[in-house]
Scaffold this motif. Structure first.
Motif, mmCIF file in Angstrom:
data_model
loop_
_atom_site.group_PDB
_atom_site.id
_atom_site.type_symbol
_atom_site.label_atom_id
_atom_site.label_comp_id
_atom_site.label_asym_id
_atom_site.label_seq_id
_atom_site.Cartn_x
_atom_site.Cartn_y
_atom_site.Cartn_z
ATOM 1 N N TRP A 238 0.835 -1.212 0.000
ATOM 2 C CA TRP A 238 0.000 0.000 0.000
ATOM 3 C C TRP A 238 0.871 1.265 0.000
ATOM 4 O O TRP A 238 0.609 2.220 -0.726
ATOM 5 N N ASP A 264 -5.277 11.391 0.847
ATOM 6 C CA ASP A 264 -6.427 10.520 1.117
ATOM 7 C C ASP A 264 -7.053 10.011 -0.181
ATOM 8 O O ASP A 264 -7.487 8.859 -0.262
ATOM 9 N N LEU A 267 -4.749 7.249 -1.430
ATOM 10 C CA LEU A 267 -4.922 6.024 -0.646
ATOM 11 C C LEU A 267 -6.155 5.253 -1.097
ATOM 12 O O LEU A 267 -6.114 4.026 -1.261
ATOM 13 N N ARG A 346 -4.113 1.892 7.539
ATOM 14 C CA ARG A 346 -4.253 3.210 6.911
ATOM 15 C C ARG A 346 -3.396 4.250 7.632
ATOM 16 O O ARG A 346 -2.769 5.098 7.003
ATOM 17 N N GLN A 350 -0.546 6.207 5.619
ATOM 18 C CA GLN A 350 -0.714 7.655 5.480
ATOM 19 C C GLN A 350 0.493 8.407 6.036
ATOM 20 O O GLN A 350 1.034 9.315 5.391
#
Length: 405
Positions: A238, A264, A267, A346, A350
């Protein structure tokens, strides 16, 4: 068609289109030479399979080819498809018993403390790169952050975290020579378990040891192996995919200079278009049945085509107005085995991407985007490397994170 053709290609959507045109939403594929299974590409069909444990098992002991000895012991499918004693490969009550410690441990994490830990880890790694002016943001960063972070959550220090990462890579990449890395993983985790028995701390190792559902140190160790391995692979992919998108796509790269799409958005686009796991193994049919018109035999292996299902026109379109608020992607799978670490994953991703893009001044890809090579895997489309250049600078980051405290 080889399953590998869906990952090692420039345009996976075109490959899915070819398969759908010929077979529909469930297509026969070659997992490796001589070993065949099914690829589920339909969103509805995939949900049917993962939510019905009575018809489709997660336990590889129900895989007919494996039970018959048709899959060699040194098969490259082994690391992902051979049985192990943890929740990932269990069904029903046994799965729920072994999964509960992971769910409970992750739910109890202090997210603010975790955020500080991840930021310090990322800042320390970037500080080590910042004076060089060039780096590979996969091998130097995306492949390091998840392991040091997850190891830290278990109370495992940086030095041991690097050793654990090397052992996990060796174990996953080669089933033919898995004994040595497996022993190294066991040694590191056994040491962590012994340390937490002697001195409990507020970390996942202690939480697993205290959980009523884990009855032996072996079960604790296997729960640790499952959590660390899954978190490492998925989060690395990711991070790498998001960095690639932010650096290569003008819609996102422009954000660094005031553009319209930000982190965001990137992602979420990765979760839809190139999720951390492209094809997830596997479910095994417990009875003869039919799925999307295809005859599935008892013992057949069914691979979950997460990226293909995300592209199913029945749930996802290219119209941005219709997609507002659409969270129906299957990047985390669904059903009892859905990923338990979505929030933590996440957060790590991030912070990792944001830290790299803002602390490496003037960072740009060092090669054309279409020359980025992919890892040779039937399971993921993770970039093998992301060579970048940037303006060298001296370290100015937070102190290195040594322990999850």
């Amino acid at each position: 068609m080889p399953l590998f053709a869906t990952t090692n290609c420039a345009d996976p959507q075109a490959v899915y289109g070819q398969l759908r045109e010929r077979w529909g939403e469930v297509a026969p594929v070659e997992l490796e030479p001589g070993i065949h299974g099914w690829l589920i590409m339909g969103h509805h069909e995939l949900c049917q399979v993962v939510r019905n444990e009575r018809l489709f098992s997660r336990d590889p002991n129900n895989w007919r080819l494996f039970a018959e000895g048709a899959v060699p012991a040194d098969s490259g499918l082994g690391p992902m498809m051979f049985p192990r004693d943890n929740a990932y490969f269990a069904d029903g009550e046994e799965h729920r018993r072994l999964r509960a410690p992971v769910d409970d441990g992750l739910a109890a994490l202090d997210e603010h403390r975790m955020s500080r830990f991840v930021r310090a880890t990322c800042a320390n790694l970037i500080d080590e790169l910042s004076g060089r002016g060039e780096a590979d943001l996969v091998s130097d960063y995306a492949a390091v952050v998840p392991m040091l972070t997850v190891a830290g959550l278990f109370g495992i220090g940086v030095e041991e975290g690097h050793r654990l990462r090397a052992a996990v890579i060796a174990l996953v990449s080669s089933a033919a020579d898995s004994q040595a890395p497996a022993q190294d993983i066991e040694r590191i985790l056994t040491g962590a378990i012994a340390a937490r028995r002697a001195e409990p701390m507020d970390d996942l190792t202690t939480a697993f040891l205290r959980h009523a559902n884990l009855h032996t140190d072996y079960e604790v160790q296997q729960a640790m192996v499952m959590t660390i391995s899954a978190a490492y692979e998925a989060t690395m992919s990711w991070i790498a995919q998001t960095l690639r998108l932010m650096l290569a796509d003008h819609r996102f790269g422009g954000r660094l200079r005031g553009g319209r799409l930000g982190l965001d958005d990137a992602l979420d686009e990765v979760l839809w278009r190139d999720p951390p796991v492209t094809n997830m193994p596997a479910r095994y049919a417990l009875v003869d049945c039919e799925l999307a018109g295809m005859p599935i035999q008892r013992g057949d292996a069914l691979v979950l085509g997460l990226a293909a299902a995300n592209a199913d026109s029945r749930v996802h379109t290219d119209d941005p107005w219709l997609e507002v608020g659409n969270r129906s992607h299957l990047a985390w799978s669904a059903g009892p085995h859905a990923c338990p670490a979505q929030r933590a994953g996440r957060m790590i991703t991030q912070i990792a991407v944001d830290t790299a893009l803002h602390r490496l001044h003037g960072v740009t890809l060092a090669i054309p985007a279409d020359e980025i090579e992919l890892m040779p895997s039937p399971w993921t489309r993770c970039p093998a490397s992301l060579p970048v250049s940037f303006t060298p600078s001296g370290p100015a980051g937070e102190p290195a994170a040594r322990r999850w405290r």
